[in-house]
Design an enzyme around this catalytic site. Structure first.
Site, PDB file in Angstrom:
ATOM      1  N   HIS A   1      37.088  33.748  33.560  1.00 19.63           N
ATOM      2  CA  HIS A   1      37.644  34.498  32.427  1.00 19.63           C
ATOM      3  C   HIS A   1      37.443  33.806  31.078  1.00 19.63           C
ATOM      4  CE1 HIS A   1      40.412  36.740  35.488  1.00 19.63           C
ATOM      5  NE2 HIS A   1      39.177  37.184  35.481  1.00 19.63           N
TER       6      HIS A   1
ATOM      7  N   SER B   1      48.286  35.727  41.447  1.00 19.85           N
ATOM      8  CA  SER B   1      48.887  36.917  42.042  1.00 19.85           C
ATOM      9  C   SER B   1      47.809  37.848  42.614  1.00 19.85           C
ATOM     10  CB  SER B   1      49.719  37.669  41.001  1.00 19.85           C
ATOM     11  OG  SER B   1      48.878  38.119  39.952  1.00 19.85           O
TER      12      SER B   1
ATOM     13  N   GLY C   1      47.947  29.593  43.267  1.00 18.09           N
ATOM     14  CA  GLY C   1      48.664  30.051  42.089  1.00 18.09           C
ATOM     15  C   GLY C   1      48.063  31.250  41.385  1.00 18.09           C
TER      16      GLY C   1
ATOM     17  N   ARG D   1      47.470  29.889  22.262  1.00 17.48           N
ATOM     18  CA  ARG D   1      47.130  29.446  23.628  1.00 17.48           C
ATOM     19  C   ARG D   1      46.390  28.099  23.570  1.00 17.48           C
ATOM     20  NH1 ARG D   1      49.578  33.127  23.564  1.00 17.48           N
ATOM     21  NH2 ARG D   1      51.040  31.518  24.126  1.00 17.48           N
TER      22      ARG D   1
HETATM   23  N1  APR Z   1      52.487  26.520  41.523  1.00 16.08           N
HETATM   24  C1  APR Z   1      51.685  27.438  42.122  1.00 16.08           C
HETATM   25  N2  APR Z   1      51.771  28.747  41.866  1.00 16.08           N
HETATM   26  C2  APR Z   1      52.662  29.156  40.972  1.00 16.08           C
HETATM   27  C3  APR Z   1      53.540  28.268  40.296  1.00 16.08           C
HETATM   28  C4  APR Z   1      53.420  26.885  40.609  1.00 16.08           C
HETATM   29  N3  APR Z   1      54.182  25.945  40.035  1.00 16.08           N
HETATM   30  N4  APR Z   1      54.315  28.990  39.464  1.00 16.08           N
HETATM   31  C5  APR Z   1      53.964  30.278  39.602  1.00 16.08           C
HETATM   32  N5  APR Z   1      52.962  30.398  40.513  1.00 16.08           N
HETATM   33  C6  APR Z   1      52.240  31.586  40.986  1.00 16.08           C
HETATM   34  C7  APR Z   1      53.041  32.866  40.958  1.00 16.08           C
HETATM   35  O1  APR Z   1      53.855  32.993  42.139  1.00 16.08           O
HETATM   36  C8  APR Z   1      51.942  33.920  40.893  1.00 16.08           C
HETATM   37  O2  APR Z   1      51.519  34.319  42.170  1.00 16.08           O
HETATM   38  O3  APR Z   1      51.154  31.810  40.125  1.00 16.08           O
HETATM   39  C9  APR Z   1      50.800  33.184  40.171  1.00 16.08           C
HETATM   40  C10 APR Z   1      50.556  33.630  38.761  1.00 16.08           C
HETATM   41  O4  APR Z   1      50.083  34.951  38.749  1.00 16.08           O
HETATM   42  P1  APR Z   1      49.628  35.630  37.377  1.00 16.08           P
HETATM   43  O5  APR Z   1      50.633  35.361  36.327  1.00 16.08           O
HETATM   44  O6  APR Z   1      49.311  37.048  37.677  1.00 16.08           O
HETATM   45  O7  APR Z   1      48.308  34.811  36.979  1.00 16.08           O
HETATM   46  P2  APR Z   1      46.825  34.996  37.512  1.00 16.08           P
HETATM   47  O8  APR Z   1      46.809  35.517  38.893  1.00 16.08           O
HETATM   48  O9  APR Z   1      46.113  33.728  37.234  1.00 16.08           O
HETATM   49  O10 APR Z   1      46.288  36.114  36.527  1.00 16.08           O
HETATM   50  C11 APR Z   1      44.944  36.528  36.618  1.00 16.08           C
HETATM   51  O11 APR Z   1      45.253  37.840  34.671  1.00 16.08           O
HETATM   52  O12 APR Z   1      45.945  38.299  32.520  1.00 16.08           O
HETATM   53  C12 APR Z   1      44.979  37.808  33.282  1.00 16.08           C
HETATM   54  O13 APR Z   1      43.092  36.779  32.505  1.00 16.08           O
HETATM   55  C13 APR Z   1      44.391  36.481  32.945  1.00 16.08           C
HETATM   56  O14 APR Z   1      43.206  34.974  34.405  1.00 16.08           O
HETATM   57  C14 APR Z   1      44.367  35.752  34.268  1.00 16.08           C
HETATM   58  C15 APR Z   1      44.420  36.889  35.273  1.00 16.08           C
END
Ligand code: APR
Length: 226
Positions: A104, A172, A170, A56
């Site tokens: 995090h 979920s 960005g 990473r």
């Molecule tokens: N621009 C904006 N959003 C985007 C893009 C983009 N180009 N591409 C994808 N996304 C969105 C997706 O639609 C989704 O809603 O980014 C989000 C990513 O969600 P996750 O993969 O669940 O990431 P996140 O919410 O940051 O995860 C939270 O989970 O595993 C842990 O510790 C890790 O901090 C992380 C936490």
């Protein structure tokens, strides 16, 4: 000065080439959380955990801030901007944002496994098994693993309570307690959610959905704010 609190997730760094976690092709399809991102994983197989975070870190060091990180840093010339990020990368800082709170952890830091006060800036991509802190305990990534407390949560709540505008980008909103921040947004605060595939439905007169990628969405946000 208007206070803008920006709450970011993996999506804000996607256009810098850093994989998200739960999208199709995301990191959690490739790895099991329990193998690489929990205190038990660290006890059972520290080398695998180090390898995972070394990869990473290497990726983050090769990545550059994208237009979204840069536009958010620019916004601080006109507003009081506080970034609260779930991301472990340093792309907000490298884009020029000064007020960044990491929920995090931070991939470019290592800390002692025994003394949580001993945190070190890393200059290289690698923490090796056998690398020790000044008190002779093994170094681990300065990351909040699943099942660990989130020490910056209290500060994040305090910042959120003072927001005039709260922007979610960005994420979920699957991971708690971080996702709970949204529930702490003050009643009359304007709320924006920038995400091409929003996972949560907000409602109310102060809510604006910008269904776009981070770079396009932040551009639209800036126009609306100005
Ligand atoms: N621009 C904006 N959003 C985007 C893009 C983009 N180009 N591409 C994808 N996304 C969105 C997706 O639609 C989704 O809603 O980014 C989000 C990513 O969600 P996750 O993969 O669940 O990431 P996140 O919410 O940051 O995860 C939270 O989970 O595993 C842990 O510790 C890790 O901090 C992380 C936490």
């Amino acid at each position: 000065m208007k206070k803008i609190v920006v709450f970011t997730g993996a999506g804000v760094s996607a256009e810098s080439g850093i994989k998200t976690f739960r999208d199709s092709g995301g990191l959690w399809e490739e790895y099991r959380i329990e193998d690489v991102a929990t205190p038990t994983a660290w006890l059972n197989n520290p080398k695998l955990v180090l390898d995972f975070y070394n990869a990473r870190r290497k990726q983050v060091m090769e990545a550059q801030p994208n237009a979204a990180h840069i536009a958010l840093a620019e916004l601080a010339k006109k507003y009081d901007v506080q970034i609260i990020t779930q991301n472990i990368d340093d792309l907000h800082e490298r884009a020029g944002s000064k007020k960044v709170l990491h929920l995090h952890g931070e991939i470019m830091k290592a800390r002692s496994t025994k003394n949580t006060d001993l945190v070190y800036n890393l200059k290289t991509w690698e923490i090796r098994f056998g690398d020790k802190c000044e008190e002779e305990s093994q170094l681990r990534p300065h990351i909040v693993w699943f099942g660990e407390a989130v020490p910056n949560m209290e500060k994040a709540y305090l910042q959120t309570a003072k927001a005039d505008v709260f922007v979610v980008i960005g994420t979920s909103l699957n991971v708690y307690p971080a996702a709970d921040l949204v529930a702490a947004v003050p009643e009359n605060c304007e709320l924006y959610y920038i995400d091409p595939s929003p996972n949560v439905k907000f409602e109310g007169p102060h809510f604006n959905l910008i269904k776009k990628t981070a770079s396009e969405g932040v551009q639209e946000l800036v126009k609306k704010l100005m």
